[in-house]
Scaffold this motif. Structure first.
Motif, PDB file in Angstrom:
ATOM      1  N   TYR A 162       0.805  -1.216   0.000  1.00  0.00           N
ATOM      2  CA  TYR A 162       0.000   0.000   0.000  1.00  0.00           C
ATOM      3  C   TYR A 162       0.844   1.276   0.000  1.00  0.00           C
ATOM      4  CZ  TYR A 162      -3.801  -3.198   1.048  1.00  0.00           C
ATOM      5  OH  TYR A 162      -4.709  -4.226   0.975  1.00  0.00           O
ATOM      6  N   ASP A 163       0.252   2.328  -0.595  1.00  0.00           N
ATOM      7  CA  ASP A 163       0.880   3.656  -0.614  1.00  0.00           C
ATOM      8  C   ASP A 163       0.324   4.565   0.477  1.00  0.00           C
ATOM      9  OD1 ASP A 163       2.548   3.441  -3.097  1.00  0.00           O
ATOM     10  OD2 ASP A 163       0.573   3.057  -3.977  1.00  0.00           O
ATOM     11  N   ILE A 164      -0.887   4.284   0.964  1.00  0.00           N
ATOM     12  CA  ILE A 164      -1.515   5.105   1.992  1.00  0.00           C
ATOM     13  C   ILE A 164      -2.654   4.311   2.635  1.00  0.00           C
ATOM     14  CG2 ILE A 164      -3.142   6.180   0.359  1.00  0.00           C
ATOM     15  CD1 ILE A 164      -2.871   8.784   2.023  1.00  0.00           C
ATOM     16  N   ALA A 165      -2.910   4.590   3.919  1.00  0.00           N
ATOM     17  CA  ALA A 165      -4.045   4.001   4.621  1.00  0.00           C
ATOM     18  C   ALA A 165      -5.034   5.108   4.963  1.00  0.00           C
ATOM     19  CB  ALA A 165      -3.584   3.287   5.888  1.00  0.00           C
ATOM     20  N   VAL A 166      -6.308   4.892   4.639  1.00  0.00           N
ATOM     21  CA  VAL A 166      -7.377   5.836   4.949  1.00  0.00           C
ATOM     22  C   VAL A 166      -8.332   5.118   5.891  1.00  0.00           C
ATOM     23  CG1 VAL A 166      -9.241   7.260   4.025  1.00  0.00           C
ATOM     24  CG2 VAL A 166      -7.131   6.954   2.701  1.00  0.00           C
ATOM     25  N   LEU A 167      -8.420   5.601   7.138  1.00  0.00           N
ATOM     26  CA  LEU A 167      -9.122   4.872   8.193  1.00  0.00           C
ATOM     27  C   LEU A 167     -10.226   5.710   8.821  1.00  0.00           C
ATOM     28  CD1 LEU A 167      -5.924   3.563  10.054  1.00  0.00           C
ATOM     29  CD2 LEU A 167      -7.149   2.440   8.178  1.00  0.00           C
ATOM     30  N   ASP A 168     -11.449   5.160   8.830  1.00  0.00           N
ATOM     31  CA  ASP A 168     -12.510   5.785   9.615  1.00  0.00           C
ATOM     32  C   ASP A 168     -12.187   5.593  11.088  1.00  0.00           C
ATOM     33  OD1 ASP A 168     -14.967   6.996  10.230  1.00  0.00           O
ATOM     34  OD2 ASP A 168     -15.929   5.048  10.422  1.00  0.00           O
ATOM     35  N   VAL A 169     -12.471   6.585  11.901  1.00  0.00           N
ATOM     36  CA  VAL A 169     -12.154   6.489  13.328  1.00  0.00           C
ATOM     37  C   VAL A 169     -13.170   5.619  14.062  1.00  0.00           C
ATOM     38  CG1 VAL A 169     -11.985   7.790  15.477  1.00  0.00           C
ATOM     39  CG2 VAL A 169     -10.883   8.652  13.407  1.00  0.00           C
ATOM     40  N   GLN A 170     -14.455   5.842  13.818  1.00  0.00           N
ATOM     41  CA  GLN A 170     -15.504   5.139  14.565  1.00  0.00           C
ATOM     42  C   GLN A 170     -15.911   3.873  13.827  1.00  0.00           C
ATOM     43  OE1 GLN A 170     -17.908   8.869  14.903  1.00  0.00           O
ATOM     44  NE2 GLN A 170     -17.985   8.347  17.072  1.00  0.00           N
ATOM     45  N   LEU A 171     -15.307   2.757  14.274  1.00  0.00           N
ATOM     46  CA  LEU A 171     -15.553   1.459  13.665  1.00  0.00           C
ATOM     47  C   LEU A 171     -16.041   0.486  14.730  1.00  0.00           C
ATOM     48  CD1 LEU A 171     -12.241   1.162  11.608  1.00  0.00           C
ATOM     49  CD2 LEU A 171     -14.517   1.563  10.638  1.00  0.00           C
ATOM     50  N   PRO A 172     -16.759  -0.550  14.334  1.00  0.00           N
ATOM     51  CA  PRO A 172     -17.120  -1.595  15.302  1.00  0.00           C
ATOM     52  C   PRO A 172     -15.869  -2.354  15.738  1.00  0.00           C
ATOM     53  CG  PRO A 172     -17.709  -2.275  13.066  1.00  0.00           C
ATOM     54  CD  PRO A 172     -17.287  -0.835  12.983  1.00  0.00           C
ATOM     55  N   GLY A 173     -15.833  -2.785  16.985  1.00  0.00           N
ATOM     56  CA  GLY A 173     -14.636  -3.469  17.475  1.00  0.00           C
ATOM     57  C   GLY A 173     -13.506  -2.480  17.654  1.00  0.00           C
TER      58      GLY A 173
END
Length: 255
Positions: free
Chosen positions: A49-60
Motif C-alpha cells: 500500500y501507498d496510503i491508509a485511509v481509516l474511519d475512526v468510529q468502527l465496530p470493534g
C-alpha cells in the motif's frame, strides 16, 4: 494521482462504496474493508500500500487502534483518519496513534484527494532523501536564507525532509519528524518572525484556504505540537495574542 494502492477501512456501506468508486474512477486501486477483522490479511501485507485511509468510529477496534497497529509494522506508510469528531483531544489522539492528517466528515472527494496526494508526495520526498547526513547548525547558517533550510537558536529545520533537529554543541540532542502540516506551519512562522502579529486568519487562509471553525481548532492542535518540540530551548517561543494571532520569537543572539 494514479496507480496508487489504498488501504481503506470504513463501516458505513454507502459511504464506503461511494469513496471506493470515486477513487477508482480516478485511477486509484482501493482495497475496502468494513473493520479490522475483515482487513486482517491486508494488515499483514502493508508493503503493497501507498496510503491508509481509516474511519475512526468502527465496530470493534476503532481506527486509532488500526493506526497504531500499522505504525508498529510500517513506520513510513501515511495514515489519514476520517472522523466526525471535532474536539482537539480527538485530533491529538489521532496524531498519537500514528496519524499524519485527518479529514472531518462530511467531506468532499476533492478535499480527500488533495489530502491523500499531499501525504503520498511528502512520503515519497522523504524516501528519496533518506540516508543524507544532517548538517550541523554552523554548516547550515548560510543556507538559512533559502526557502528550505532554516537555522534558529539551537534548531535546524529542513522543510524538504520534514526534520527538526535540536543541537547541544555539535551533537544532535533530539530529532523530530514533522507531519506535512506541522512543517508548513513552522515554515510559515519562521518566514514571519520579526512581525509584531501573525494573524490567525492569514495562517488559516494560507495553509488551509479556509478560516472556518474546524480548521481554526486544528491550528490550535498544531501550535501545541510545535510548542512541545520547541519548549526545551527557552530562546524560542510561539506567543499567543488572544483573539488576534501569534508572535514567533527567537531571542537576539540566538538566531
Amino acid at each position: 494521482m494514479t496507480d496508487l494502492k489504498v488501504l481503506y477501512v470504513e463501516d458505513e456501506a454507502l459511504l464506503g462504496r461511494i469513496v471506493k468508486e470515486s477513487l477508482e474512477s480516478r485511477g486509484l486501486s482501493i482495497d475496502w474493508f468494513v473493520d479490522r477483522k475483515a482487513a486482517s490479511k491486508a494488515l499483514d501485507a502493508l508493503d503493497r500500500y501507498d496510503i491508509a485511509v481509516l474511519d475512526v468510529q468502527l465496530p470493534g477496534d476503532d481506527g486509532f487502534a488500526i493506526g497504531r497497529h500499522i505504525r508498529e509494522q510500517r513506520q513510513d506508510l501515511p495514515i489519514l483518519y476520517l472522523t466526525a469528531r471535532v474536539a482537539a483531544k480527538d485530533a491529538l489522539e489521532g496524531f498519537a496513534a500514528g496519524g499524519n492528517d485527518y479529514v472531518r466528515k462530511p467531506f468532499s472527494m476533492e478535499e480527500l484527494l488533495v489530502r491523500m496526494q499531499n501525504l503520498v508526495d511528502m512520503n515519497r520526498s522523504k524516501s528519496q532523501k533518506n540516508g543524507l547526513a544532517p548538517a550541523k547548525p554552523r554548516e547550515a547558517k548560510a543556507a538559512s536564507g533559502s526557502e528550505e533550510v532554516y537555522r534558529f537558536s539551537s534548531f535546524l529545520f529542513d522543510y524538504r525532509s520534514l526534520k527538526l533537529l535540536r543541537y547541544v554543541g555539535d551533537e544532535v540532542a533530539e530529532e523530530f519528524l514533522l507531519t506535512h502540516r506541522e512543517a508548513e506551519l513552522l515554515r510559515f512562522f519562521l518566514r514571519s518572525r520579526g512581525q509584531a502579529v501573525i494573524e490567525r486568519k492569514r495562517i488559516l487562509l494560507d495553509l488551509w484556504q479556509d478560516d472556518g471553525f474546524f480548521n481554526s481548532r486544528t491550528l490550535d492542535v498544531y501550535v501545541r505540537k510545535l510548542r512541545s518540540m520547541l519548549m526545551k530551548d527557552t530562546a524560542v517561543k510561539i506567543l499567543t495574542l488572544r483573539g488576534v494571532g501569534y508572535r514567533f520569537v527567537v531571542e537576539k543572539g540566538k538566531d
